[in-house]
Design an enzyme around this catalytic site. Structure first.
Site, PDB file in Angstrom:
ATOM      1  CB  CYS A 404      -0.969  -0.023   1.178  1.00 55.83           C
ATOM      2  SG  CYS A 404      -0.200  -0.146   2.810  1.00 55.83           S
ATOM      3  NE  ARG A 409      -3.854   2.152   2.285  1.00 56.92           N
ATOM      4  CZ  ARG A 409      -3.910   2.957   1.225  1.00 56.92           C
ATOM      5  NH1 ARG A 409      -5.047   3.099   0.554  1.00 56.92           N
ATOM      6  NH2 ARG A 409      -2.839   3.621   0.824  1.00 56.92           N
TER       7      ARG A 409
END
Length: 451
Positions: A404, A409
Protein backbone atom coordinates in the site's frame (compact mmCIF):
# COMPACT_ATOMS: atom_id res chain seq x y z
CA UNK A 1 -64.84 -23.02 15.62
CA UNK A 2 -63.44 -20.43 13.22
CA UNK A 3 -60.42 -19.79 15.48
CA UNK A 4 -59.74 -23.52 15.73
CA UNK A 5 -59.65 -23.79 11.93
CA UNK A 6 -57.22 -20.86 11.66
CA UNK A 7 -54.94 -22.39 14.28
CA UNK A 8 -55.01 -25.73 12.45
CA UNK A 9 -54.06 -24.05 9.15
CA UNK A 10 -51.18 -22.15 10.78
CA UNK A 11 -49.86 -25.33 12.41
CA UNK A 12 -50.05 -27.20 9.11
CA UNK A 13 -48.17 -24.48 7.25
CA UNK A 14 -45.50 -24.43 9.96
CA UNK A 15 -45.04 -28.20 9.68
CA UNK A 16 -44.60 -27.79 5.91
CA UNK A 17 -41.78 -25.31 6.47
CA UNK A 18 -43.71 -22.15 5.56
CA UNK A 19 -42.79 -18.90 7.25
CA UNK A 20 -45.52 -18.03 9.70
CA UNK A 21 -45.02 -14.69 11.42
CA UNK A 22 -47.27 -13.27 14.06
CA UNK A 23 -47.67 -9.61 14.84
CA UNK A 24 -45.01 -10.19 17.50
CA UNK A 25 -42.64 -11.06 14.67
CA UNK A 26 -42.08 -14.68 15.67
CA UNK A 27 -40.31 -16.72 13.03
CA UNK A 28 -40.68 -20.37 12.14
CA UNK A 29 -37.91 -22.64 13.40
CA UNK A 30 -36.69 -25.30 10.99
CA UNK A 31 -34.81 -28.53 11.60
CA UNK A 32 -31.52 -29.80 10.24
CA UNK A 33 -33.19 -31.65 7.37
CA UNK A 34 -34.68 -28.40 6.11
CA UNK A 35 -31.26 -26.69 6.24
CA UNK A 36 -29.65 -29.54 4.28
CA UNK A 37 -32.36 -29.20 1.63
CA UNK A 38 -32.06 -25.40 1.57
CA UNK A 39 -28.33 -25.61 0.83
CA UNK A 40 -29.13 -27.55 -2.34
CA UNK A 41 -31.92 -25.25 -3.52
CA UNK A 42 -30.99 -22.01 -5.38
CA UNK A 43 -34.23 -20.46 -4.17
CA UNK A 44 -32.99 -20.63 -0.59
CA UNK A 45 -30.07 -18.98 1.21
CA UNK A 46 -28.61 -20.02 4.57
CA UNK A 47 -27.23 -17.17 6.68
CA UNK A 48 -24.89 -17.23 9.71
CA UNK A 49 -26.00 -14.39 12.02
CA UNK A 50 -23.45 -14.95 14.78
CA UNK A 51 -20.33 -12.93 15.55
CA UNK A 52 -17.95 -13.26 12.64
CA UNK A 53 -15.44 -14.81 15.04
CA UNK A 54 -17.76 -17.81 15.26
CA UNK A 55 -18.07 -17.90 11.47
CA UNK A 56 -14.26 -17.89 11.26
CA UNK A 57 -13.84 -20.84 13.59
CA UNK A 58 -14.10 -19.90 17.27
CA UNK A 59 -16.35 -22.09 19.42
CA UNK A 60 -18.63 -19.49 20.98
CA UNK A 61 -21.96 -19.72 22.81
CA UNK A 62 -21.38 -23.33 23.87
CA UNK A 63 -21.15 -24.81 20.39
CA UNK A 64 -19.25 -28.12 20.15
CA UNK A 65 -17.57 -27.39 16.79
CA UNK A 66 -16.26 -24.09 15.51
CA UNK A 67 -16.79 -22.68 12.05
CA UNK A 68 -19.77 -22.24 9.76
CA UNK A 69 -22.07 -24.45 7.74
CA UNK A 70 -20.60 -25.16 4.32
CA UNK A 71 -22.41 -23.01 1.77
CA UNK A 72 -23.70 -20.45 4.28
CA UNK A 73 -23.16 -16.72 3.87
CA UNK A 74 -22.76 -14.34 6.80
CA UNK A 75 -24.76 -11.38 8.07
CA UNK A 76 -23.95 -10.81 11.73
CA UNK A 77 -26.54 -9.44 14.13
CA UNK A 78 -23.66 -7.43 15.57
CA UNK A 79 -23.68 -5.23 12.48
CA UNK A 80 -27.13 -4.01 13.43
CA UNK A 81 -25.68 -2.49 16.62
CA UNK A 82 -23.16 -0.27 14.88
CA UNK A 83 -24.03 3.35 15.50
CA UNK A 84 -23.50 4.90 12.10
CA UNK A 85 -25.57 7.50 10.33
CA UNK A 86 -27.73 6.05 7.57
CA UNK A 87 -26.39 2.54 8.21
CA UNK A 88 -29.53 0.88 6.86
CA UNK A 89 -28.66 1.64 3.23
CA UNK A 90 -25.11 0.17 3.41
CA UNK A 91 -26.55 -2.92 5.10
CA UNK A 92 -28.98 -3.33 2.23
CA UNK A 93 -26.04 -3.19 -0.19
CA UNK A 94 -24.35 -5.93 1.83
CA UNK A 95 -27.49 -8.06 1.70
CA UNK A 96 -27.58 -7.78 -2.08
CA UNK A 97 -23.88 -8.64 -2.37
CA UNK A 98 -24.44 -11.83 -0.39
CA UNK A 99 -27.54 -12.87 -2.33
CA UNK A 100 -29.85 -12.30 0.64
CA UNK A 101 -32.73 -10.91 -1.38
CA UNK A 102 -36.50 -10.70 -0.72
CA UNK A 103 -37.32 -13.29 -3.37
CA UNK A 104 -35.34 -15.98 -1.52
CA UNK A 105 -36.43 -18.31 1.27
CA UNK A 106 -33.96 -17.39 4.04
CA UNK A 107 -32.74 -19.58 6.90
CA UNK A 108 -31.03 -17.55 9.62
CA UNK A 109 -29.01 -19.50 12.17
CA UNK A 110 -27.37 -18.73 15.50
CA UNK A 111 -26.26 -20.51 18.67
CA UNK A 112 -27.58 -18.14 21.33
CA UNK A 113 -31.26 -17.95 20.44
CA UNK A 114 -31.06 -14.17 19.83
CA UNK A 115 -28.98 -13.31 16.78
CA UNK A 116 -31.15 -15.01 14.19
CA UNK A 117 -34.31 -13.39 15.54
CA UNK A 118 -32.69 -9.94 15.53
CA UNK A 119 -31.62 -10.27 11.91
CA UNK A 120 -35.02 -11.71 11.00
CA UNK A 121 -36.72 -8.68 12.54
CA UNK A 122 -34.44 -6.39 10.55
CA UNK A 123 -35.22 -8.22 7.32
CA UNK A 124 -38.91 -8.25 8.19
CA UNK A 125 -38.73 -4.44 8.48
CA UNK A 126 -37.42 -4.43 4.91
CA UNK A 127 -40.43 -6.51 3.81
CA UNK A 128 -38.59 -9.81 3.39
CA UNK A 129 -41.47 -12.32 3.44
CA UNK A 130 -39.80 -15.73 3.79
CA UNK A 131 -37.77 -15.94 7.01
CA UNK A 132 -36.86 -19.02 9.08
CA UNK A 133 -34.54 -19.59 12.04
CA UNK A 134 -32.32 -22.50 13.04
CA UNK A 135 -30.18 -23.48 16.03
CA UNK A 136 -26.72 -24.31 14.62
CA UNK A 137 -25.85 -26.29 17.75
CA UNK A 138 -27.92 -29.10 16.22
CA UNK A 139 -25.70 -29.07 13.14
CA UNK A 140 -22.48 -28.93 15.16
CA UNK A 141 -23.58 -31.90 17.27
CA UNK A 142 -23.82 -34.12 14.17
CA UNK A 143 -20.21 -34.80 13.20
CA UNK A 144 -21.30 -36.24 9.86
CA UNK A 145 -22.32 -32.75 8.75
CA UNK A 146 -19.44 -30.59 7.45
CA UNK A 147 -18.43 -27.27 8.99
CA UNK A 148 -15.75 -24.96 7.65
CA UNK A 149 -13.32 -22.91 9.72
CA UNK A 150 -10.43 -20.84 8.50
CA UNK A 151 -7.10 -22.57 8.89
CA UNK A 152 -5.61 -19.88 11.14
CA UNK A 153 -8.77 -18.42 12.66
CA UNK A 154 -6.96 -18.08 15.99
CA UNK A 155 -4.88 -15.14 14.68
CA UNK A 156 -7.79 -12.75 15.17
CA UNK A 157 -9.38 -13.02 18.59
CA UNK A 158 -12.95 -12.21 19.71
CA UNK A 159 -13.52 -9.82 22.60
CA UNK A 160 -15.11 -12.55 24.73
CA UNK A 161 -11.90 -14.58 24.52
CA UNK A 162 -9.78 -11.59 25.60
CA UNK A 163 -12.19 -11.16 28.54
CA UNK A 164 -11.70 -14.82 29.49
CA UNK A 165 -7.93 -14.30 29.46
CA UNK A 166 -8.27 -11.27 31.76
CA UNK A 167 -10.36 -13.48 34.05
CA UNK A 168 -7.44 -15.89 34.34
CA UNK A 169 -8.58 -18.52 31.87
CA UNK A 170 -6.81 -20.13 28.91
CA UNK A 171 -9.39 -20.35 26.11
CA UNK A 172 -9.10 -22.62 23.09
CA UNK A 173 -5.85 -22.28 21.09
CA UNK A 174 -4.00 -20.69 24.04
CA UNK A 175 -1.32 -22.63 25.92
CA UNK A 176 -0.69 -22.34 29.64
CA UNK A 177 3.08 -22.50 29.21
CA UNK A 178 3.10 -19.35 27.02
CA UNK A 179 2.74 -15.98 28.77
CA UNK A 180 -0.01 -13.82 27.26
CA UNK A 181 0.76 -10.11 26.85
CA UNK A 182 -1.77 -7.47 25.78
CA UNK A 183 -0.67 -4.38 23.88
CA UNK A 184 -2.58 -1.29 22.75
CA UNK A 185 -1.18 0.26 19.57
CA UNK A 186 -1.94 3.70 18.20
CA UNK A 187 -0.18 6.49 16.41
CA UNK A 188 1.15 9.31 18.56
CA UNK A 189 1.38 9.88 22.27
CA UNK A 190 -0.80 8.09 24.79
CA UNK A 191 -3.12 11.09 25.08
CA UNK A 192 -4.33 10.64 21.50
CA UNK A 193 -6.02 7.30 22.17
CA UNK A 194 -4.74 5.17 25.04
CA UNK A 195 -5.44 7.71 27.79
CA UNK A 196 -9.03 8.10 26.65
CA UNK A 197 -9.79 4.42 27.30
CA UNK A 198 -8.23 1.06 26.51
CA UNK A 199 -8.68 -2.66 27.09
CA UNK A 200 -7.82 -3.37 30.76
CA UNK A 201 -4.16 -4.18 31.57
CA UNK A 202 -2.84 -3.17 28.12
CA UNK A 203 0.19 -0.93 27.75
CA UNK A 204 0.68 1.50 24.90
CA UNK A 205 2.95 1.37 21.87
CA UNK A 206 3.26 4.42 19.65
CA UNK A 207 3.45 3.11 16.08
CA UNK A 208 6.38 5.51 15.57
CA UNK A 209 8.39 2.93 17.51
CA UNK A 210 8.13 0.44 14.65
CA UNK A 211 8.35 3.03 11.87
CA UNK A 212 10.27 6.10 13.11
CA UNK A 213 9.64 9.28 11.11
CA UNK A 214 12.53 10.20 8.83
CA UNK A 215 14.42 13.48 9.38
CA UNK A 216 13.30 14.67 5.95
CA UNK A 217 10.78 17.42 5.39
CA UNK A 218 8.06 16.32 5.15
CA UNK A 219 8.84 13.20 7.20
CA UNK A 220 8.14 9.68 5.94
CA UNK A 221 7.26 6.64 8.01
CA UNK A 222 9.27 3.58 6.94
CA UNK A 223 9.81 0.30 8.80
CA UNK A 224 12.62 0.51 11.36
CA UNK A 225 15.82 -1.48 10.92
CA UNK A 226 16.22 -4.87 12.56
CA UNK A 227 18.41 -3.59 15.40
CA UNK A 228 15.81 -1.00 16.38
CA UNK A 229 13.02 -3.59 16.29
CA UNK A 230 15.04 -6.00 18.42
CA UNK A 231 15.68 -3.28 20.98
CA UNK A 232 11.99 -2.37 21.03
CA UNK A 233 10.98 -5.96 21.76
CA UNK A 234 13.25 -6.01 24.82
CA UNK A 235 11.99 -2.65 26.06
CA UNK A 236 8.33 -3.68 25.88
CA UNK A 237 9.04 -7.04 27.48
CA UNK A 238 8.14 -9.27 24.55
CA UNK A 239 10.02 -12.48 23.76
CA UNK A 240 9.96 -15.00 20.95
CA UNK A 241 7.96 -17.47 23.05
CA UNK A 242 5.22 -15.13 24.27
CA UNK A 243 1.66 -14.98 23.01
CA UNK A 244 0.92 -11.36 22.14
CA UNK A 245 -2.52 -9.85 21.48
CA UNK A 246 -2.53 -6.37 19.98
CA UNK A 247 -5.58 -4.12 20.28
CA UNK A 248 -6.32 -0.66 18.95
CA UNK A 249 -9.08 1.87 18.53
CA UNK A 250 -8.17 1.88 14.83
CA UNK A 251 -7.42 -1.74 13.83
CA UNK A 252 -4.89 -0.66 11.18
CA UNK A 253 -2.48 0.32 13.95
CA UNK A 254 -2.91 -3.03 15.70
CA UNK A 255 -2.27 -5.00 12.53
CA UNK A 256 0.78 -2.90 11.68
CA UNK A 257 2.37 -3.52 15.08
CA UNK A 258 1.33 -7.19 15.10
CA UNK A 259 2.93 -7.98 11.74
CA UNK A 260 6.11 -6.14 12.72
CA UNK A 261 6.33 -8.14 15.96
CA UNK A 262 5.84 -11.32 13.98
CA UNK A 263 8.58 -10.28 11.56
CA UNK A 264 10.80 -9.52 14.56
CA UNK A 265 10.41 -13.10 15.68
CA UNK A 266 7.44 -13.51 18.04
CA UNK A 267 5.91 -16.83 17.01
CA UNK A 268 2.37 -16.23 18.27
CA UNK A 269 1.01 -12.74 17.56
CA UNK A 270 -2.71 -12.08 17.38
CA UNK A 271 -5.08 -9.12 17.01
CA UNK A 272 -8.40 -8.31 18.67
CA UNK A 273 -10.85 -8.72 15.77
CA UNK A 274 -12.70 -5.43 15.42
CA UNK A 275 -10.46 -3.54 17.84
CA UNK A 276 -11.78 -1.47 20.72
CA UNK A 277 -15.22 -1.34 19.08
CA UNK A 278 -15.54 -5.12 19.43
CA UNK A 279 -14.78 -4.80 23.14
CA UNK A 280 -17.36 -2.12 23.85
CA UNK A 281 -20.01 -3.74 21.64
CA UNK A 282 -19.58 -6.91 23.69
CA UNK A 283 -20.60 -4.86 26.73
CA UNK A 284 -17.19 -4.61 28.37
CA UNK A 285 -15.75 -1.50 29.98
CA UNK A 286 -12.58 0.33 28.99
CA UNK A 287 -10.17 1.60 31.60
CA UNK A 288 -7.96 4.69 31.79
CA UNK A 289 -5.37 3.39 34.25
CA UNK A 290 -1.91 3.50 32.74
CA UNK A 291 0.24 0.34 32.58
CA UNK A 292 3.94 0.00 31.87
CA UNK A 293 5.63 -2.93 30.14
CA UNK A 294 8.21 -4.95 32.05
CA UNK A 295 11.44 -5.02 30.00
CA UNK A 296 13.36 -8.26 29.36
CA UNK A 297 17.03 -8.86 28.61
CA UNK A 298 16.77 -11.80 26.22
CA UNK A 299 14.41 -12.00 23.25
CA UNK A 300 15.06 -15.73 22.95
CA UNK A 301 15.89 -15.89 19.26
CA UNK A 302 17.33 -14.05 16.25
CA UNK A 303 15.92 -10.80 14.89
CA UNK A 304 14.28 -11.00 12.47
CA UNK A 305 12.94 -14.39 13.43
CA UNK A 306 10.42 -14.46 10.59
CA UNK A 307 12.02 -12.56 7.70
CA UNK A 308 9.51 -14.11 5.29
CA UNK A 309 6.86 -11.67 6.55
CA UNK A 310 8.56 -8.72 4.84
CA UNK A 311 9.51 -8.59 1.17
CA UNK A 312 12.45 -6.22 0.78
CA UNK A 313 12.89 -3.81 -2.09
CA UNK A 314 15.42 -6.17 -3.74
CA UNK A 315 13.13 -9.18 -3.29
CA UNK A 316 10.19 -7.28 -4.73
CA UNK A 317 12.12 -6.15 -7.80
CA UNK A 318 13.32 -9.72 -8.35
CA UNK A 319 9.77 -11.01 -7.98
CA UNK A 320 8.37 -8.53 -10.48
CA UNK A 321 10.83 -9.94 -13.02
CA UNK A 322 9.27 -13.39 -12.52
CA UNK A 323 5.50 -12.97 -12.88
CA UNK A 324 5.01 -16.73 -13.19
CA UNK A 325 5.72 -17.07 -9.47
CA UNK A 326 5.19 -13.59 -8.00
CA UNK A 327 2.37 -11.04 -7.88
CA UNK A 328 2.66 -7.57 -6.38
CA UNK A 329 -0.83 -6.80 -5.08
CA UNK A 330 -1.60 -3.08 -4.90
CA UNK A 331 -3.93 -2.63 -1.92
CA UNK A 332 -4.69 1.05 -2.31
CA UNK A 333 -7.72 2.90 -3.62
CA UNK A 334 -8.42 2.78 -7.35
CA UNK A 335 -7.63 6.50 -7.55
CA UNK A 336 -4.20 5.88 -6.06
CA UNK A 337 -3.60 2.90 -8.33
CA UNK A 338 -4.24 4.83 -11.54
CA UNK A 339 -2.34 7.91 -10.36
CA UNK A 340 -5.15 10.40 -9.81
CA UNK A 341 -4.04 10.98 -6.21
CA UNK A 342 -1.02 10.10 -4.10
CA UNK A 343 -3.15 9.11 -1.11
CA UNK A 344 -1.00 11.01 1.38
CA UNK A 345 -0.79 14.66 2.38
CA UNK A 346 2.95 14.34 2.99
CA UNK A 347 3.82 12.56 -0.25
CA UNK A 348 3.15 14.02 -3.69
CA UNK A 349 4.26 11.20 -6.03
CA UNK A 350 1.37 9.63 -7.94
CA UNK A 351 1.07 6.39 -9.88
CA UNK A 352 1.81 2.71 -9.40
CA UNK A 353 4.63 0.25 -9.68
CA UNK A 354 4.82 -1.35 -13.14
CA UNK A 355 3.44 -4.89 -12.95
CA UNK A 356 1.43 -4.35 -9.78
CA UNK A 357 -2.15 -5.65 -9.89
CA UNK A 358 -5.00 -3.79 -8.23
CA UNK A 359 -6.14 -5.68 -5.14
CA UNK A 360 -8.55 -3.33 -3.35
CA UNK A 361 -8.52 -1.82 0.15
CA UNK A 362 -10.92 1.07 0.76
CA UNK A 363 -13.24 3.19 -1.33
CA UNK A 364 -12.49 6.73 -0.18
CA UNK A 365 -9.02 7.32 1.22
CA UNK A 366 -5.79 5.74 2.46
CA UNK A 367 -7.40 4.71 5.76
CA UNK A 368 -10.44 2.96 4.29
CA UNK A 369 -10.76 -0.84 4.40
CA UNK A 370 -14.33 -1.31 3.19
CA UNK A 371 -13.46 -4.17 0.84
CA UNK A 372 -11.97 -6.21 3.71
CA UNK A 373 -14.04 -5.25 6.74
CA UNK A 374 -17.56 -5.71 8.00
CA UNK A 375 -19.52 -2.75 9.46
CA UNK A 376 -18.23 -3.62 12.97
CA UNK A 377 -14.59 -3.50 11.74
CA UNK A 378 -14.19 -7.29 11.83
CA UNK A 379 -12.69 -9.41 9.04
CA UNK A 380 -14.92 -9.77 6.00
CA UNK A 381 -15.91 -13.21 4.69
CA UNK A 382 -12.72 -14.34 2.96
CA UNK A 383 -14.55 -15.84 0.01
CA UNK A 384 -15.74 -12.36 -0.90
CA UNK A 385 -12.36 -10.66 -1.08
CA UNK A 386 -10.85 -13.72 -2.76
CA UNK A 387 -13.53 -13.34 -5.42
CA UNK A 388 -12.47 -9.73 -5.96
CA UNK A 389 -8.88 -10.89 -6.41
CA UNK A 390 -9.90 -13.54 -8.94
CA UNK A 391 -11.70 -10.89 -10.97
CA UNK A 392 -8.44 -8.94 -11.13
CA UNK A 393 -6.45 -12.00 -12.19
CA UNK A 394 -4.68 -12.47 -8.86
CA UNK A 395 -3.61 -16.11 -8.66
CA UNK A 396 -3.34 -17.14 -5.01
CA UNK A 397 -1.18 -20.13 -5.92
CA UNK A 398 1.67 -17.67 -6.56
CA UNK A 399 3.58 -15.64 -4.00
CA UNK A 400 1.43 -12.63 -3.13
CA UNK A 401 3.33 -9.56 -2.00
CA UNK A 402 0.90 -7.00 -0.58
CA UNK A 403 1.70 -3.29 -0.83
CA UNK A 404 0.00 0.00 0.00
CA UNK A 405 1.56 3.33 0.94
CA UNK A 406 3.94 2.14 3.63
CA UNK A 407 2.48 -0.97 5.23
CA UNK A 408 -0.59 -0.18 7.32
CA UNK A 409 -3.41 -1.34 5.08
CA UNK A 410 -1.55 -4.39 3.89
CA UNK A 411 -0.69 -5.46 7.43
CA UNK A 412 -4.40 -6.07 7.95
CA UNK A 413 -4.89 -7.67 4.53
CA UNK A 414 -1.83 -9.89 4.99
CA UNK A 415 -3.25 -11.10 8.31
CA UNK A 416 -6.65 -11.87 6.79
CA UNK A 417 -4.99 -13.84 4.00
CA UNK A 418 -3.05 -15.74 6.67
CA UNK A 419 -6.23 -16.35 8.69
CA UNK A 420 -7.83 -17.87 5.62
CA UNK A 421 -4.85 -20.15 5.05
CA UNK A 422 -2.76 -18.61 2.28
CA UNK A 423 0.85 -19.31 3.18
CA UNK A 424 2.95 -17.96 0.30
CA UNK A 425 2.45 -14.31 1.19
CA UNK A 426 4.50 -11.31 2.24
CA UNK A 427 4.37 -7.56 2.82
CA UNK A 428 6.27 -5.11 0.63
CA UNK A 429 6.53 -2.75 3.56
CA UNK A 430 8.38 0.04 1.71
CA UNK A 431 5.28 0.28 -0.44
CA UNK A 432 4.44 3.10 -2.79
CA UNK A 433 6.19 5.74 -0.69
CA UNK A 434 9.44 3.78 -0.49
CA UNK A 435 9.34 2.93 -4.20
CA UNK A 436 8.43 6.35 -5.56
CA UNK A 437 10.89 8.26 -3.38
CA UNK A 438 13.73 6.82 -5.47
CA UNK A 439 13.71 8.60 -8.87
CA UNK A 440 15.47 5.60 -10.42
CA UNK A 441 12.37 3.43 -9.94
CA UNK A 442 9.86 3.40 -12.83
CA UNK A 443 6.29 4.63 -12.36
CA UNK A 444 3.18 4.24 -14.51
CA UNK A 445 -0.18 6.02 -14.41
CA UNK A 446 -3.58 5.62 -16.03
CA UNK A 447 -6.02 2.73 -16.21
CA UNK A 448 -4.08 -0.52 -16.80
CA UNK A 449 -4.85 -2.53 -19.91
CA UNK A 450 -6.62 -5.84 -19.43
CA UNK A 451 -4.59 -8.91 -20.37
Amino acid sequence: MKNAVIIAIVMTLAMMGWNVQSRAEEFTKVDTGKVVAALKDPNWVVVDTRLNDAFNGWKLDGITRGGHINGAVDFSANWLKVEEKNLKEPLQEILATKGITPDKQIVLYDANGKDADNVAKFLHSLNYPHLFTYDVKQWAADTDLPMTKYENYHLIVPAVVVKEILDGKYPETFKQDKPIKLIEASWGEEKTSYAKGHIPTTFHINTDRVEPPTPTEPPMWILADDATLGKLALEIGVTKNDTVIVTSEEPLAAYRVATVLRYTGVDDVRVLNGGTLAWTMAGYELETERHNPVPVKDFGGPVPGHPEVIDTMAETKAGLAEPDRFILVDNRTWQEHIGEISGYSYHDKKGRIPGAIFGYAGKKDSYGMEYFRNPDKTMRNAEEFLALWREQGIDTSKHLSFMCGSGWRVAEIYTYADVYGLDDIGIFSDGWIGWSTDPANPIVTGVPKKN
